[in-house]
Design an enzyme around this catalytic site. Structure first.
Site, PDB file in Angstrom:
ATOM      1  CE  LYS A  18      -3.575   2.591   0.304  1.00 51.16           C
ATOM      2  NZ  LYS A  18      -4.842   2.686   1.289  1.00 51.16           N
ATOM      3  CE  LYS A  44      -3.815   7.083   7.931  1.00 49.46           C
ATOM      4  NZ  LYS A  44      -3.973   5.647   7.460  1.00 49.46           N
TER       5      LYS A  44
END
Length: 287
Positions: free
Chosen positions: A172, A240
């Site tokens: 990811k 984030k």
């Protein structure tokens, strides 16, 4: 289908849990804001639990999709955490985009308890979750993944085991690194086209059919040209994710100069008040 639980009913988790219910799973859900869990149960059936432990009790599979490492630990560990309610042999599937470190930490804790653990972050955004078209990148043991894959495919168009615990999160990170560069390149291209007096829509119609074409170009160029960003994957969330990528790069020695630069550009967007704007709002700082 199995008895399952879902922890975290945000813009991703709410529809993902819904797809599991539609597929025939007997569902129990938990959300930090209890009213949201009640709304889900009213819409989809199943039960709403007061704690992650209660939601996980008796479940063969427990899915989670929360905010970050600390949020994940809060729903997994401790006397009211999911692990405390899961029976040996059950599998925990984490769809949170988090660090590879926390994935390895929780996988080790799960192994001590005789539980399976799959880190399984997703790509596809809210629309992908709602339409059951997510791409899922997984890390963990092959046997655990094989058991969980049929449930994952209730809301995914593609899912793949990438390696041991943490490999899903690392994959990811690659995804987010690539997206950061693509969105910045598209932003610069569209801003340039407008400064040059070109018809941005016509430009994209031509170049999207060649080597410059991308998902971002196809799905975001219209709203970027229209200066509309009140939707999609929020800048706060992207920052984030990029923070996780940059921290991992410091650990493994990878060089991410473009990613670090784009992260700072997103900080500028936040300073403009764009915390909840879509990530394509990068173009706004160029105008």
């Amino acid at each position: 289908m199995a008895k399952a639980a879902f922890l975290g009913l945000g813009v991703m988790g709410f529809p993902m849990a819904g797809h599991l219910a539609t597929a025939g799973c007997a569902m129990t859900v938990y959300n930090r804001t209890a009213a949201k869990a009640g709304q889900w149960a009213e819409r989809h059936g199943g039960a709403a639990a007061a704690t992650p432990r209660e939601a996980a009790a008796g479940a063969e599979f427990v899915m989670a999709c929360v905010g970050d490492d600390d949020d994940l630990r809060s729903v997994v560990l401790g006397p009211d955490g999911a692990f405390a309610g899961m029976a040996k042999g059950a599998v925990f599937v984490d769809h949170t985009t988090a660090s590879a470190e926390v994935a390895r930490e929780l996988a080790a804790e799960a192994a001590k308890l005789g539980l399976g653990y799959i880190d399984a972050p997703v790509s596809g955004g809210q629309a992908g979750a709602e339409n059951g078209q997510l791409t899922v990148m997984c890390g963990g043991e092959a046997a655990d993944y094989a058991r969980a894959e049929p449930l994952i495919m209730a809301y995914a168009k593609a899912s793949r085991l990438m390696g041991p615990a943490g490999a899903g999160q690392l994959t990811k990170m690659v995804n987010q690194i690539c997206i950061a560069g693509l969105v910045q390149g598209l932003s610069e291209g569209l801003a340039f086209a407008q400064k040059a007096g070109l018809d941005g829509e016509a430009v994209v119609d031509v170049i999207s059919k060649g080597a410059a074409g991308s998902w971002q170009m196809e799905n975001r160029h219209k709203t970027m040209l229209a200066d509309t960003f009140d939707f999609g994957f929020a800048v706060d969330w992207m920052r984030k994710d990029l923070r996780i990528c940059l921290a991992e790069a410091r650990n493994n020695g990878a060089r991410l100069p473009v990613t670090a630069l784009v992260d700072q550009f997103y900080a500028e967007v936040q300073a403009m008040g764009g915390n909840r704007w879509d990530t394509s709002a990068l173009v706004k700082r160029l105008r």
